[in-house]
Design an enzyme around this catalytic site. Structure first.
Site, PDB file in Angstrom:
ATOM      1  N   GLU A  31     -55.907 112.360 -14.078  1.00  0.00           N
ATOM      2  CA  GLU A  31     -54.857 111.379 -13.772  1.00  0.00           C
ATOM      3  C   GLU A  31     -55.074 110.605 -12.466  1.00  0.00           C
ATOM      4  O   GLU A  31     -54.234 110.647 -11.558  1.00  0.00           O
ATOM      5  CB  GLU A  31     -53.495 112.084 -13.779  1.00  0.00           C
ATOM      6  CG  GLU A  31     -53.249 112.776 -15.112  1.00  0.00           C
ATOM      7  CD  GLU A  31     -51.906 113.509 -15.185  1.00  0.00           C
ATOM      8  OE1 GLU A  31     -51.243 113.685 -14.150  1.00  0.00           O
ATOM      9  OE2 GLU A  31     -51.524 113.899 -16.303  1.00  0.00           O
ATOM     10  N   ASN A  51     -59.843 112.547 -17.191  1.00  0.00           N
ATOM     11  CA  ASN A  51     -58.760 112.721 -18.166  1.00  0.00           C
ATOM     12  C   ASN A  51     -57.534 111.953 -17.672  1.00  0.00           C
ATOM     13  O   ASN A  51     -57.206 111.989 -16.487  1.00  0.00           O
ATOM     14  CB  ASN A  51     -58.465 114.241 -18.206  1.00  0.00           C
ATOM     15  CG  ASN A  51     -57.610 114.679 -19.343  1.00  0.00           C
ATOM     16  OD1 ASN A  51     -57.814 114.257 -20.480  1.00  0.00           O
ATOM     17  ND2 ASN A  51     -56.637 115.544 -19.062  1.00  0.00           N
ATOM     18  N   HIS A 109     -50.136 111.882 -24.653  1.00  0.00           N
ATOM     19  CA  HIS A 109     -48.740 112.339 -24.667  1.00  0.00           C
ATOM     20  C   HIS A 109     -47.929 111.135 -25.128  1.00  0.00           C
ATOM     21  O   HIS A 109     -47.776 110.164 -24.384  1.00  0.00           O
ATOM     22  CB  HIS A 109     -48.295 112.782 -23.273  1.00  0.00           C
ATOM     23  CG  HIS A 109     -48.995 114.013 -22.801  1.00  0.00           C
ATOM     24  ND1 HIS A 109     -48.807 115.236 -23.416  1.00  0.00           N
ATOM     25  CD2 HIS A 109     -49.888 114.224 -21.798  1.00  0.00           C
ATOM     26  CE1 HIS A 109     -49.555 116.145 -22.798  1.00  0.00           C
ATOM     27  NE2 HIS A 109     -50.229 115.555 -21.829  1.00  0.00           N
ATOM     28  N   GLU A 139     -54.708 116.114 -25.031  1.00  0.00           N
ATOM     29  CA  GLU A 139     -53.415 116.780 -24.771  1.00  0.00           C
ATOM     30  C   GLU A 139     -52.349 116.272 -25.735  1.00  0.00           C
ATOM     31  O   GLU A 139     -51.189 116.063 -25.347  1.00  0.00           O
ATOM     32  CB  GLU A 139     -52.965 116.535 -23.320  1.00  0.00           C
ATOM     33  CG  GLU A 139     -53.987 116.953 -22.293  1.00  0.00           C
ATOM     34  CD  GLU A 139     -53.473 116.935 -20.855  1.00  0.00           C
ATOM     35  OE1 GLU A 139     -52.258 116.751 -20.639  1.00  0.00           O
ATOM     36  OE2 GLU A 139     -54.303 117.102 -19.943  1.00  0.00           O
ATOM     37  N   ASP A 147     -49.420 115.351 -27.964  1.00  0.00           N
ATOM     38  CA  ASP A 147     -48.089 115.721 -28.463  1.00  0.00           C
ATOM     39  C   ASP A 147     -47.301 114.428 -28.637  1.00  0.00           C
ATOM     40  O   ASP A 147     -47.645 113.408 -28.041  1.00  0.00           O
ATOM     41  CB  ASP A 147     -47.360 116.770 -27.605  1.00  0.00           C
ATOM     42  CG  ASP A 147     -47.288 116.468 -26.128  1.00  0.00           C
ATOM     43  OD1 ASP A 147     -47.407 115.286 -25.745  1.00  0.00           O
ATOM     44  OD2 ASP A 147     -47.098 117.419 -25.343  1.00  0.00           O
TER      45      ASP A 147
END
Ligand code: XIL
Length: 350
Positions: A161, A202, A238, A266, A268
Site C-alpha cells: 500500500e 501489493n 477489496h 486479498e 473480498d
C-alpha cells in the site's frame, strides 16, 4: 470380502446422498469442484486464502483450509507483519508465522509472505523514534532481509500500500524519511535474502484503471528501468458488491505488459449494509465471477487469494463497522452463491 461388498454400496449411497444434500441449498449451483482444482483447470498456479494462527483451532474451518482441492496457497493475515515479527529491534519472533508456513508445507500449498514494509501494524520502537534517513534505511533493510530469509522460497509482498487513492505517495514514516528510495531498498534486501522469491508490490483500489493504478504502472516501469528486482503486482481487490470495475482484464493486461506477473491477493466483496437479500447475494456471485474471470483470462495472472474464505473470520466488520458478508463462505462455514461465482469465473474467463 463379504463385509466389503456390503459396505461399499453403502458408502457410495452415502456419498450420493451427501452430494445431493450439498446441492440442495445451492439452487442452480450444481458444481462441487474445489476452488484450487478450478484454478488449476484455468491454468492458474493456485486458489488461496488468508488465514490466522488463532483460527486453526476451529476444526470445521481447519478441515476446509487444509483441503488441497480447495486451497493451494496461504497468506498469513497477521503473523508475518512487523509488529509480530520484530517487536523489538533485532529481536525476531517467527513462531506464529512458522505455524502457517508449516501448514502450507505439510499440505503442499504455496505460501505468500505478507509483508515487509507497510505503514500499519508497526511496533512502537519503529514509530516512536525520530530516525535519520541512513538509520531508517538500515532498519528497513534489516527487517526485510531477516523475514524474507527466514521464510525463503516463497512469494513476498515486499511493499504494501504505497499510494493514496488519488495516486500520490502515501506519506508514511518510510516515505517521509526516505522518499521513494525505501522501495528499491526493501526490494534489493529481499532479493539478497532469497534470490528465488517472487517479489511483489501489493495495493488496493488498483483493480480497474484509475489514478492509483496509473501510479503503480509508472512505479513498475521506473523500477524495471533502474534494474530493481520486481516480479509482480498484487491486486488486493477489496471490493464492494455492485461496484466492481468493468475494465479489470484490460488493467491487468497493462500491468503484465510492463514485464511483471499479477495476482489477485486479498479478494473480498463486501456489503455496505447487512444483512444482504437474495438479489444482493446473486450480485455478489456475479462480482466474484467478474474478478476471478478477469484473472483467468490473463495468462500472467498467476492466482487468486481471498482475504479469508468465511465471513466468520473476515476483517471487514472489524474495520468497517456495519459492513461485511464479504466472503464466499458464510458465518456457519456454508458456501454462498459467491462460491459458484468463483467456479464460473475460472471456467468461463472474462
Ligand atoms: C488486515 C488483517 O486481516 C487484520 O486481521 C489486521 O488486523 C489488519 O490487517 N490490506 C492488507 C492486509 O494488506 O494486511 C489487511 O489485513 C487488510 C487490508
Amino acid at each position: 470380502m463379504l463385509l466389503l461388498t456390503i459396505l461399499l454400496p453403502l458408502a457410495s449411497a452415502a456419498s450420493v446422498i451427501s452430494r445431493s444434500v450439498d446441492r440442495l441449498p445451492a439452487r442452480e449451483d450444481t458444481s462441487t469442484v474445489g476452488l484450487n482444482d478450478a484454478a488449476h483447470q484455468a491454468n492458474k498456479l493456485y486458489f488461496g486464502t488468508a488465514t490466522n494462527y488463532d483460527e486453526l483451532n476451529d476444526t470445521t474451518y481447519f478441515h476446509l483450509l487444509d483441503d488441497i482441492h480447495m486451497f493451494g496457497q496461504l497468506t498469513p493475515a497477521k503473523a508475518m507483519k512487523w509488529e509480530e515479527t520484530e517487536p523489538e529491534r533485532g529481536v525476531f519472533t517467527f513462531e506464529q508465522g512458522d505455524q502457517i508456513a508449516a501448514l502450507a508445507r505439510q499440505s503442499g500449498k504455496y505460501l505468500r509472505g505478507h509483508n515487509c514494509v507497510w505503514y500499519n501494524r508497526l511496533p512502537a520502537w519503529v514509530t516512536n523514534t525520530t530516525w535519520t534517513a541512513p538509520e531508517l534505511a538500515e532498519v528497513v533493510q534489516e527487517h526485510c532481509y531477516n523475514i524474507v530469509h527466514h521464510w525463503r522460497g516463497q512469494i513476498w509482498d515486499v511493499i504494501n500500500e504505497p499510494f493514496n487513492d488519488d495516486g500520490t505517495w502515501r506519506e508514511t514514516l518510510w516515505y517521509n524519511t526516505l522518499g521513494t528510495k525505501y522501495i528499491p531498498l526493501a526490494l534489493h534486501a529481499a532479493r539478497k535474502a532469497d534470490p528465488h522469491a517472487k517479489l511483489y508490490i501489493n495495493e488496493y483500489n488498483i483493480t480497474g484503471a484509475g489514478p492509483k493504478a496509473t501510479s503503480m504502472k509508472k512505479l513498475i516501469k521506473e523500477l524495471k528501468l533502474a534494474g530493481v528486482p520486481i516480479d509482480g503486482v498484487g491486486v488486493q481487490a477489496h471490493e464492494v458488491v455492485g461496484k466492481v470495475p468493468s475494465d479489470i482484464r484490460k488493467n491487468l493486461e497493462e500491468f503484465v505488459a510492463l514485464g511483471v506477473e499479477v495476482a489477485i491477493t486479498e479478494l473480498d466483496v463486501m456489503f455496505y449494509t447487512l444483512p444482504p437479500d437474495e438479489a444482493g447475494l446473486q450480485q455478489q456471485r456475479k462480482d466474484f465471477e467478474t474478478i476471478v474471470g478477469a484473472c483467468a483470462a490473463v495468462e500472467r495472472c498467476v492466482g487468486v487469494t481471498v482475504w479469508d474464505f468465511t465471513d466468520k473470520y473476515s476483517w471487514i466488520p472489524g474495520t468497517f463497522p456495519g459492513s461485511g458478508d464479504a466472503c464466499p463462505w458464510d458465518d456457519n462455514l456454508q458456501k454462498k452463491p459467491a462460491y459458484y461465482g468463483i467456479v464460473d469465473g475460472f471456467e468461463k474467463k472474462h
